[in-house]
Design an enzyme around this catalytic site. Structure first.
Site, PDB file in Angstrom:
ATOM      1  N   ASP A 275       2.614   6.293  28.563  1.00 58.85           N
ATOM      2  CA  ASP A 275       1.199   6.619  28.761  1.00 58.85           C
ATOM      3  C   ASP A 275       0.362   5.468  28.228  1.00 58.85           C
ATOM      4  OD1 ASP A 275      -1.362   8.117  28.951  1.00 58.85           O
ATOM      5  OD2 ASP A 275      -0.069   9.855  29.233  1.00 58.85           O
ATOM      6  N   HIS A 298       0.317   2.703  30.443  1.00 61.29           N
ATOM      7  CA  HIS A 298      -0.871   2.980  31.251  1.00 61.29           C
ATOM      8  C   HIS A 298      -2.040   2.134  30.784  1.00 61.29           C
ATOM      9  CE1 HIS A 298       0.590   7.219  32.728  1.00 61.29           C
ATOM     10  NE2 HIS A 298       1.439   6.243  32.990  1.00 61.29           N
TER      11      HIS A 298
END
Length: 467
Positions: A275, A298
């Site tokens: 993430d 991310h």
């Protein structure tokens, strides 16, 4: 080097060193070290690592047991077994209690041991200069089935109401996250475009809450069930030389998350996870990030902000000399519709992208569900600069994406020396913009014609989104 980093390095390190300066000789060395630190902070050459891919070195190479100024409380002396099977929680809490009561106390989890521990709160206030040093392996009991049913802490270790503390060492915090990631609650992306089950209310590894003047350095954190390290309601944070890793497809495994926290420096660290590499939540200001390598991840995100019509304020954030590679996003600001507040004074500078989707993205329509209702209010995004952003992008998404609110436009976006080329395939003809205003100091690759000059015709009252 940013002003925030200078202040953090001098202020926090000086505070910790001073605690170990009880005699004349000690105070001499204290002033000598402070002079060196101050000169490094002001040096034009101190601009982050020469090679961000170099693994971080241990910032405290000296064994505290060899120090005459520290009181070391080895957890094995309090009954810790460290065989990877026995529950060593009681030994850690006993060592913490002893170290907390003296100045410059050290809780030591020595090398060559694997310590099992259940969710635990290490609370203050404690005497200043406290060190929690992990040189071995520290890990929770395996999986959700062994997690205490009555536990509501939502993290393995919680450090609470502390001041002038270091969390350091050359060891590993192992999260054993696999059994959490596969719980059938939240679908997430799997291999080859598939959709698989995901985590439920999974715990973080480490959380600091309502604490100040903290140093976190040198450790390896890996395979957290959810976030690896979180700071909430804190101030004066120095994070450096961490190595954080979890698989690319592990859900919600943010590397470093900060929320309602001010005065933060994050430096010279390697983060690869499933993430956000670093996520900046509401209530954060004076954040300095430099010399970090992210990926796969991310990217570095501000947000999400304004969920459930809440006010969210983020200001004075600097990200520089960073590498982002093989990531779903690069530099991202994401807000929910319906919120209020603002994101202002954000600078992204000297960023190298390597095969990144959404290299530069502002998304004021963020929605984690399948459908979200349109709303008129929004968190205002303004005074955002992107300078010397170069590298390659994944052509499945436009490399630049400004999706701003219909009613609260993004304003004063600055682009300079932005050169992004496709990793493979053809150059994107024109990035995406919606209600975004700003200027290009230099020509941008790919060319961006949708960024509007000047100010929007309708400007929402400043009081609506002021913080």
């Amino acid at each position: 080097m940013g002003l925030v980093r200078k202040l953090l390095v001098v202020w926090i390190t000086a505070s910790l060193l001073f605690q170990n300066s009880s005699n004349v000789e000690g105070r001499y060395h204290y002033h000598k070290k402070l002079t060196i630190i101050s000169s490094l902070a002001s040096s034009p050459d101190a601009q982050g690592p020469s090679s961000p891919d170099t693994p971080p070195s241990v910032p405290y190479p000296n064994d505290p047991r060899n120090s005459s100024t520290n009181c070391v409380f080895d957890v094995t002396s309090f009954g810790a077994v460290g065989d990877g099977f026995a529950d060593d929680t009681a030994a850690f809490t006993a060592a913490w209690k002893a170290a907390c009561a003296v100045e410059s106390g050290v809780v030591l989890a020595p090398a060559d041991f694997c310590f099992k521990i259940t969710p635990t709160i290490f609370t203050g206030p404690c005497k200043p200069g406290l060190v929690f040093q992990v040189d071995g392996v520290l890990t929770p009991l395996d999986g959700p089935d062994s997690w205490p049913k009555a536990d509501k802490l939502k993290q393995l270790l919680l450090f609470y109401q502390l001041d002038q503390m270091s969390f350091t060492g050359k060891g590993t915090i192992e999260g054993n996250g696999q059994n959490w990631w596969d719980l059938p609650c939240k679908p997430h992306r799997g291999p080859n475009g598939s959709t698989v089950s995901g985590q439920c209310e999974s715990p973080a590894l480490i959380r600091f809450s309502m604490s100040s003047n903290l140093v976190v350095s040198g450790l390896q954190m890996q395979n957290s069930p959810q976030f690896h390290i979180k700071f909430n309601d804190c101030g004066g944070i120095l994070v450096e030389k961490l190595s954080i890793s979890s698989p690319k497809l592990s859900p919600n495994t943010d590397g470093i998350h900060i929320e309602n926290t001010k005065g933060v420096g994050i430096y010279n660290s390697l983060i690869a996870n499933g993430d956000d590499c670093i996520s900046i939540g509401p209530g954060c200001s004076d954040v300095d990030i430099e010399g970090v390598t992210c990926g796969p991840s991310h990217g570095i995100s501000i947000g999400s902000l304004g969920v459930q019509n809440s006010q969210a304020c983020v200001s004075n954030v600097t990200v520089r000399n960073v590498v982002i590679k093989e990531s779903d996003n690069g530099l991202r600001i994401k807000t929910w519709q319906g919120g209020t507040g603002s994101v202002t004074g954000v600078s992204f500078e000297n960023i190298q992208m390597e095969n990144v989707m959404n290299c530069i993205i502002v998304d004021q329509y963020y929605c984690s569900a399948k459908a979200c209702l349109n709303k008129t209010s929004a968190v205002h995004v303004g005074d955002i600069s992107f300078r010397n952003i170069k590298g390659t992008y994944d052509v499945r998404r436009p490399p630049i994406h400004f999706a701003c609110s219909d009613t609260v436009a993004c304003t004063n976006i600055t682009l300079s020396e932005v050169e992004l080329l496709p990793e493979e395939g053809e150059l994107v003809d024109d990035p995406f913009c919606w209600n975004a205003y700003g200027n290009q100091e230099t020509l941008t690759i790919p060319p961006i014609n949708c960024l509007q000059e000047g100010e929007p015709e309708t400007v929402v009252e400043q009081s609506t989104y002021s913080c």
